[in-house]
Write an enzyme that holds these catalytic residues in place. Structure first.
Site, PDB file in Angstrom:
ATOM      1  N   GLY A  22       0.803  -1.220   0.000  1.00 38.34           N
ATOM      2  CA  GLY A  22       0.000   0.000   0.000  1.00 38.34           C
ATOM      3  C   GLY A  22       0.836   1.270   0.000  1.00 38.34           C
ATOM      4  N   THR A  23       1.878   1.305   0.787  1.00 39.26           N
ATOM      5  CA  THR A  23       2.698   2.514   0.889  1.00 39.26           C
ATOM      6  C   THR A  23       3.317   2.864  -0.462  1.00 39.26           C
ATOM      7  OG1 THR A  23       3.148   2.243   3.230  1.00 39.26           O
ATOM      8  CG2 THR A  23       4.770   3.490   1.980  1.00 39.26           C
ATOM      9  N   GLN A  30      -7.638  -0.684   3.246  1.00 35.84           N
ATOM     10  CA  GLN A  30      -8.472  -1.298   4.296  1.00 35.84           C
ATOM     11  C   GLN A  30      -9.808  -1.813   3.769  1.00 35.84           C
ATOM     12  OE1 GLN A  30      -7.677  -2.079   7.352  1.00 35.84           O
ATOM     13  NE2 GLN A  30      -5.748  -0.971   7.559  1.00 35.84           N
ATOM     14  N   CYS A  47       1.155   6.449  23.528  1.00 35.07           N
ATOM     15  CA  CYS A  47       2.165   5.805  24.351  1.00 35.07           C
ATOM     16  C   CYS A  47       2.571   4.441  23.811  1.00 35.07           C
ATOM     17  CB  CYS A  47       1.659   5.655  25.775  1.00 35.07           C
ATOM     18  SG  CYS A  47       2.508   6.751  26.889  1.00 35.07           S
ATOM     19  N   HIS A  69      -1.557  -8.157   2.368  1.00 30.86           N
ATOM     20  CA  HIS A  69      -1.551  -8.780   3.701  1.00 30.86           C
ATOM     21  C   HIS A  69      -2.735  -8.379   4.578  1.00 30.86           C
ATOM     22  CE1 HIS A  69       0.137  -5.506   6.347  1.00 30.86           C
ATOM     23  NE2 HIS A  69       0.372  -5.003   5.168  1.00 30.86           N
ATOM     24  N   SER A  73      -3.420  -3.616  -0.868  1.00 27.70           N
ATOM     25  CA  SER A  73      -2.360  -4.345  -0.172  1.00 27.70           C
ATOM     26  C   SER A  73      -2.810  -5.775   0.074  1.00 27.70           C
ATOM     27  CB  SER A  73      -2.038  -3.648   1.149  1.00 27.70           C
ATOM     28  OG  SER A  73      -1.104  -4.402   1.866  1.00 27.70           O
ATOM     29  N   THR A 127      12.515  -6.848 -10.403  1.00 27.09           N
ATOM     30  CA  THR A 127      12.123  -8.248 -10.618  1.00 27.09           C
ATOM     31  C   THR A 127      10.833  -8.556  -9.870  1.00 27.09           C
ATOM     32  OG1 THR A 127      14.440  -8.851 -10.851  1.00 27.09           O
ATOM     33  CG2 THR A 127      12.903 -10.645 -10.357  1.00 27.09           C
TER      34      THR A 127
END
Lengths: 125, 381
Positions: free
Chosen positions: B68-69, B176, B322, B198, B196, B234
């Protein structure tokens, strides 16, 4: 990311809760930053006889709160005042660098509780 | 129990079986002319057909990428560089994935002007804001199909229509949504679409970019001629084969999986909101992915929640700053109007086709207990 010690204190925090009539209370942090800690101390003969905490925060914040209570319980207040953030982190076998300042506020909270106690002593010696 | 399927998903056994020969004996480079290479080439071509079929595209419009990126980068920079003589303005939204936001920021530093359209409190983009942002120099609109954090589905069809009416290219990051809800490039009026593997039980490291026929974009990676010069390198043949199979399965089972996941998601949302006081659902209550439930709990912090659930063997995600490398609260949660303290107490549970009702019931029980324990020691409760 966290040491086993951190996870141990996070999973089974020691001295969580409040003291009904504390000798001093200290609150530090800012919930908008993600952490807020309150430490309650009960002092007799200048010794921290009992200490409890309440914390809103991440795993490190809860673990450091728990550890500070263990490090300071039974100690004279002048010795407790010498406990630093690094002492807390070391006792937990370290903290991720990003957590040192944002989540290790425990020593500050303890010092604030002691300051509150000392202030009250001045008012009601 | 794995409830972080928006982060990644378990590879399907059918997918793995399909890939195995290409990881072992059929290892040929698909660009080579001998038999072993031709086997790989044929497998890549077949996978391209399966990927295209899932989104109603022509196989020639599918370009394999690393995920995706990379698809987002090629789409946005590709259009920007290709049309820079026509204009330098790009419209995106404030809640995009970093793959889009960071690419836009990069372009901003290189002479392009970007408008970041806000969202309403339910996480939906206000279409009139998109209309208002259009200028004579607008060359691209890039708005995600479904949000990766709160699962909100955007009115892509309408935005695409606006883009078309104004002669502006329209890209959507559908990482998504593909395989979870119907995605058809013509119905959605998109010119470019990122996918994407995965996220839909395919292997990691493979994805695709759909580019509508006739649309010319500049390559951002240079090398050999693979993927019609748009994405040289490739071919990742086992990955492509696995992705193709994952798309085939996703298309085959789409209706069934949607019904099942929507039912389980709604059970989860109902169970949490009914059993935990001062718990709230983030994002739109209906216009959301069938597998996404995103909550916030007053008085507790997300990372603590995540760690406690992890101790019980439950994997989830959090909006807590966090828990990430950055301490900044989630931009998405901030953009829907949440105070920092509420953002810190957010939790994302993302289901898959393998999630069961028993698991959903168990996670509700565990959440009730964990939230209570954390509130008992919270300075804000």
């Amino acid at each position: 990311m966290y040491s086993e010690k951190v996870m141990e204190h996070f999973s089974n925090p020691k001295n969580a809760g409040e003291i009904k009539n504390p000798s001093g209370v200290g609150t530090v942090g800012n919930p908008s930053c993600g952490d807020l800690m309150t430490i309650y101390i009960y002092v007799e003969d200048e010794i921290i006889k009992d200490i409890k905490f309440k914390t809103f925060g991440c795993g490190a914040a809860i673990a450091t709160s728990s550890m500070i209570t263990e490090l300071s319980k039974g100690k004279p207040i002048n010795e407790a005042l010498k406990i630093t953030k690094s002492d807390v982190a070391d006792a937990l076998d370290g903290l991720p660098p990003v957590k040192m300042h944002c989540s290790n506020l425990a020593a500050d909270a303890l010092h604030a509780a002691i300051a509150d106690y000392l202030e009250k002593q001045k008012i009601n010696p | 129990m794995y409830l972080d399927n928006s982060a990644t998903s378990k590879i399907d056994s059918e997918v793995l079986n399909e890939m195995m020969p290409y990881l072992t004996e059929n290892f040929g480079n698909s660009s080579t002319p001998y038999s072993l290479g031709k086997i790989s080439k044929k497998a890549v071509d077949e996978a391209r057909i399966k990927v295209a079929s899932l989104i109603g595209a022509n196989p020639k419009e599918i370009y394999f990428t690393s995920g995706g990126t990379e698809s987002d980068n090629i789409a946005i920079k590709g259009v920007a560089y290709s049309l820079k003589n026509k204009g330098n303005h790009i419209i995106t939204s404030i809640i995009e994935h970093p793959a889009v936001l960071e690419t836009c920021k990069y372009l901003e530093k290189n002479g392009f002007s970007i408008t970041y359209v806000p969202v309403q409190n339910d996480g939906i983009i206000n279409i009139s804001e998109v209309k208002r942002a259009i200028t004579p120099s607008t060359i691209l609109i890039t708005i995600m199909h479904a949000n990766s954090e709160i699962g909100t589905i955007q009115p892509i069809e309408e935005i695409g229509k606006i883009a078309k009416e104004n002669g502006i290219y329209f890209h959507t990051d559908a990482v998504q949504s593909v395989g979870k809800i119907p995605v058809d490039v013509d119905s959605l009026n998109v010119d470019l679409l990122s996918m994407s593997s995965h996220k839909i039980h395919g292997p990691k490291g493979i994805g695709a970019l759909y580019i509508r026929k006739g649309l010319k974009i500049s390559p951002i990676i240079h090398g050999g001629g693979q993927e019609q010069n748009i994405r040289p390198g490739t071919e990742n043949v086992p990955g492509i084969v696995g992705f193709g199979k994952a798309c085939e399965i996703a298309k085959r089972d789409l209706e069934k999986n949607m019904v099942q996941m929507t039912f389980l998601r709604d059970e989860l949302i109902k169970g949490v909101l009914q059993n935990i006081k001062e718990s709230y659902l983030n994002g739109h209550p209906e216009k959301r992915l069938p597998n996404n439930a995103h909550f916030r709990f007053t008085g507790i912090e997300g990372e603590s929640l995540l760690l406690r659930l992890n101790l019980k063997g439950i994997a989830v995600s959090t909006g807590s700053a966090c828990s990430s490398k950055s301490l900044e609260p989630s931009k998405v949660l901030k953009s829907i109007g949440l105070e920092n303290v509420d953002s810190h107490g957010s939790l994302r549970l993302s289901l898959s086709k393998d999630t069961t009702l028993k698991e959903v019931q168990q996670v509700i029980l565990e959440l009730v207990e964990v939230v209570e324990k954390l509130r008992n020691i919270s300075a804000l409760w």
